[in-house]
Design a protein around this motif. Structure first.
Motif, PDB file in Angstrom:
ATOM      1  N   HIS A  75       0.834  -1.214   0.056  1.00  0.00           N
ATOM      2  CA  HIS A  75       0.056   0.026   0.087  1.00  0.00           C
ATOM      3  C   HIS A  75       1.128   1.384   0.050  1.00  0.00           C
ATOM      4  N   VAL A  76       0.888   2.136  -1.066  1.00  0.00           N
ATOM      5  CA  VAL A  76       1.649   3.197  -1.197  1.00  0.00           C
ATOM      6  C   VAL A  76       0.709   4.309  -1.144  1.00  0.00           C
ATOM      7  N   THR A  77       1.245   5.321  -0.327  1.00  0.00           N
ATOM      8  CA  THR A  77       0.418   6.617  -0.222  1.00  0.00           C
ATOM      9  C   THR A  77       1.026   7.829  -0.379  1.00  0.00           C
ATOM     10  N   MET A  78       0.631   8.632  -1.124  1.00  0.00           N
ATOM     11  CA  MET A  78       1.269  10.192  -1.311  1.00  0.00           C
ATOM     12  C   MET A  78       0.446  11.251  -1.174  1.00  0.00           C
ATOM     13  N   SER A  79       1.174  11.999  -0.330  1.00  0.00           N
ATOM     14  CA  SER A  79       0.440  13.313   0.233  1.00  0.00           C
ATOM     15  C   SER A  79       0.556  14.199  -0.904  1.00  0.00           C
ATOM     16  N   ALA A  80      -0.547  14.616  -1.496  1.00  0.00           N
ATOM     17  CA  ALA A  80      -0.589  15.643  -2.687  1.00  0.00           C
ATOM     18  C   ALA A  80      -0.509  16.883  -1.754  1.00  0.00           C
ATOM     19  N   SER A  81      -1.238  17.175  -1.034  1.00  0.00           N
ATOM     20  CA  SER A  81      -1.397  18.414   0.109  1.00  0.00           C
ATOM     21  C   SER A  81      -1.746  17.840   1.378  1.00  0.00           C
ATOM     22  N   PRO A  82      -1.961  18.747   2.172  1.00  0.00           N
ATOM     23  CA  PRO A  82      -2.053  18.546   3.679  1.00  0.00           C
ATOM     24  C   PRO A  82      -3.539  17.703   3.797  1.00  0.00           C
ATOM     25  N   VAL A  83      -4.556  18.144   2.871  1.00  0.00           N
ATOM     26  CA  VAL A  83      -5.846  17.545   3.050  1.00  0.00           C
ATOM     27  C   VAL A  83      -6.061  16.269   2.001  1.00  0.00           C
ATOM     28  N   ARG A  84      -5.070  16.177   1.028  1.00  0.00           N
ATOM     29  CA  ARG A  84      -5.409  15.235  -0.067  1.00  0.00           C
ATOM     30  C   ARG A  84      -4.370  14.248  -0.013  1.00  0.00           C
ATOM     31  N   GLU A  85      -4.553  13.007  -0.179  1.00  0.00           N
ATOM     32  CA  GLU A  85      -3.725  11.729  -0.529  1.00  0.00           C
ATOM     33  C   GLU A  85      -4.131  11.054  -1.877  1.00  0.00           C
ATOM     34  N   TRP A  86      -3.073  10.641  -2.481  1.00  0.00           N
ATOM     35  CA  TRP A  86      -3.365   9.411  -3.300  1.00  0.00           C
ATOM     36  C   TRP A  86      -2.866   8.115  -2.924  1.00  0.00           C
ATOM     37  N   ARG A  87      -3.515   6.970  -3.377  1.00  0.00           N
ATOM     38  CA  ARG A  87      -3.324   5.779  -2.784  1.00  0.00           C
ATOM     39  C   ARG A  87      -3.127   4.547  -3.929  1.00  0.00           C
ATOM     40  N   ALA A  88      -2.277   3.780  -3.778  1.00  0.00           N
ATOM     41  CA  ALA A  88      -2.248   2.531  -4.809  1.00  0.00           C
ATOM     42  C   ALA A  88      -1.929   1.295  -3.774  1.00  0.00           C
ATOM     43  N   LEU A  89      -2.797   0.539  -4.013  1.00  0.00           N
ATOM     44  CA  LEU A  89      -2.950  -0.856  -3.271  1.00  0.00           C
ATOM     45  C   LEU A  89      -2.854  -1.980  -4.307  1.00  0.00           C
ATOM     46  N   GLY A  90      -2.037  -2.773  -3.908  1.00  0.00           N
ATOM     47  CA  GLY A  90      -1.470  -4.104  -4.573  1.00  0.00           C
ATOM     48  C   GLY A  90      -1.830  -5.379  -3.568  1.00  0.00           C
ATOM     49  N   TRP A  91      -2.344  -6.335  -4.008  1.00  0.00           N
ATOM     50  CA  TRP A  91      -2.726  -7.611  -3.203  1.00  0.00           C
ATOM     51  C   TRP A  91      -2.805  -8.903  -4.307  1.00  0.00           C
ATOM     52  N   LEU A  92      -1.516  -9.532  -4.296  1.00  0.00           N
ATOM     53  CA  LEU A  92      -1.615 -10.738  -4.705  1.00  0.00           C
ATOM     54  C   LEU A  92      -1.816 -12.232  -3.848  1.00  0.00           C
ATOM     55  N   GLN A  93      -2.414 -13.137  -4.359  1.00  0.00           N
ATOM     56  CA  GLN A  93      -2.622 -14.190  -3.785  1.00  0.00           C
ATOM     57  C   GLN A  93      -2.649 -15.448  -4.506  1.00  0.00           C
ATOM     58  N   ARG A  94      -2.252 -16.625  -3.916  1.00  0.00           N
ATOM     59  CA  ARG A  94      -2.267 -17.913  -4.652  1.00  0.00           C
ATOM     60  C   ARG A  94      -2.866 -18.979  -3.542  1.00  0.00           C
ATOM     61  N   ALA A  95      -3.772 -19.741  -3.884  1.00  0.00           N
ATOM     62  CA  ALA A  95      -4.445 -20.509  -3.020  1.00  0.00           C
ATOM     63  C   ALA A  95      -4.479 -21.818  -3.801  1.00  0.00           C
ATOM     64  N   GLU A  96      -4.062 -22.978  -2.918  1.00  0.00           N
ATOM     65  CA  GLU A  96      -3.748 -24.118  -3.400  1.00  0.00           C
ATOM     66  C   GLU A  96      -4.506 -25.236  -2.327  1.00  0.00           C
ATOM     67  N   ARG A  97      -5.478 -26.085  -2.822  1.00  0.00           N
ATOM     68  CA  ARG A  97      -6.086 -27.112  -2.085  1.00  0.00           C
ATOM     69  C   ARG A  97      -6.457 -28.122  -2.914  1.00  0.00           C
ATOM     70  N   PRO A  98      -6.671 -29.428  -2.402  1.00  0.00           N
ATOM     71  CA  PRO A  98      -6.896 -30.485  -3.293  1.00  0.00           C
ATOM     72  C   PRO A  98      -8.194 -30.573  -3.820  1.00  0.00           C
ATOM     73  N   PHE A  99      -8.110 -31.331  -5.037  1.00  0.00           N
ATOM     74  CA  PHE A  99      -9.512 -31.165  -5.809  1.00  0.00           C
ATOM     75  C   PHE A  99     -10.239 -32.233  -4.780  1.00  0.00           C
ATOM     76  N   GLN A 100     -11.615 -31.744  -4.517  1.00  0.00           N
ATOM     77  CA  GLN A 100     -12.360 -32.454  -3.530  1.00  0.00           C
ATOM     78  C   GLN A 100     -12.737 -33.875  -3.888  1.00  0.00           C
ATOM     79  N   GLU A 101     -12.655 -34.242  -5.094  1.00  0.00           N
ATOM     80  CA  GLU A 101     -13.078 -35.709  -5.635  1.00  0.00           C
ATOM     81  C   GLU A 101     -11.817 -36.574  -6.052  1.00  0.00           C
ATOM     82  N   TRP A 102     -10.770 -36.125  -5.344  1.00  0.00           N
ATOM     83  CA  TRP A 102      -9.499 -36.765  -5.985  1.00  0.00           C
ATOM     84  C   TRP A 102      -9.313 -38.425  -5.748  1.00  0.00           C
ATOM     85  N   GLN A 103     -10.183 -38.831  -4.789  1.00  0.00           N
ATOM     86  CA  GLN A 103      -9.974 -40.240  -4.701  1.00  0.00           C
ATOM     87  C   GLN A 103     -10.534 -41.056  -5.898  1.00  0.00           C
TER      88      GLN A 103
END
Length: 170
Positions: free
Chosen positions: A136-164
């Motif tokens: 999360h990057v924030t830049m203060s453009a002025s004392p009352v304004r700010e710009w934000r950039a948010l990055g979020w990456l995820q990788r989830a791995e779980r077994p296939f439910q009917e693998w048997q």
């Protein structure tokens, strides 16, 4: 589920979160169940995450936990085996926050968790993992304004439910 004003719920109407949030990179978590503003379009529960912002001095925190070997309890000898039981578990997370310049700040972190469980005791154990990175990057453009950039990456791995049926837990 919302990040600030951005809705991150399943657009098919089920209401499930599209991402699985780790606790550390969030400054505040707000849960609402009634008398919600008109901008929040949900019939029941609304969960809003406010991201951690860059601090005035560099700070960091890390945490971890785990269980394995003989720590997860198996069924007693005189009892039938459990339908599912934990084989091992591990989790680690870290977050750093600080200024890049006088007007630019950053908060970044990462987390990883993994577990393995036995199902029906006789089948081989199956592994699930979840890894995520956050910035999360924030830049203060002025004392009352700010710009934000948010990055979020995820990788989830779980077994296939009917693998048997396929005889391959992978």
């Amino acid at each position: 589920f919302r990040i600030g004003d951005l809705n991150v719920s399943d657009p098919n109407g089920g209401g499930e979160a599209l991402l699985f949030p780790e606790v550390m990179p969030w400054q505040r978590l707000r849960i609402q169940t009634g008398l919600m503003p008109a901008a929040i379009n949900t019939p029941g529960l609304a969960v809003t995450f406010e991201p951690l912002s860059g601090s005035t001095a560099w700070t960091g925190i890390a945490s971890g936990s785990g269980s394995g070997g003989s720590l997860p309890a198996g069924p007693p000898d005189d009892q039938p085996p459990a339908i599912a039981r934990l084989d091992d578990y591990a989790r680690a997370a870290a977050v750093v926050s600080g200024p890049l310049t006088t007007r630019l700040g950053v908060a970044a972190g990462g987390a990883w968790s993994g577990s393995r469980q036995f199902s029906r005791e006789l089948a081989p154990s199956t592994r699930s993992t979840l890894a995520s990175g956050f910035a999360h990057v924030t830049m203060s453009a002025s004392p009352v304004r700010e710009w934000r950039a948010l990055g979020w990456l995820q990788r989830a791995e779980r077994p296939f439910q009917e693998w048997q049926a396929f005889q391959d837990p992978g």
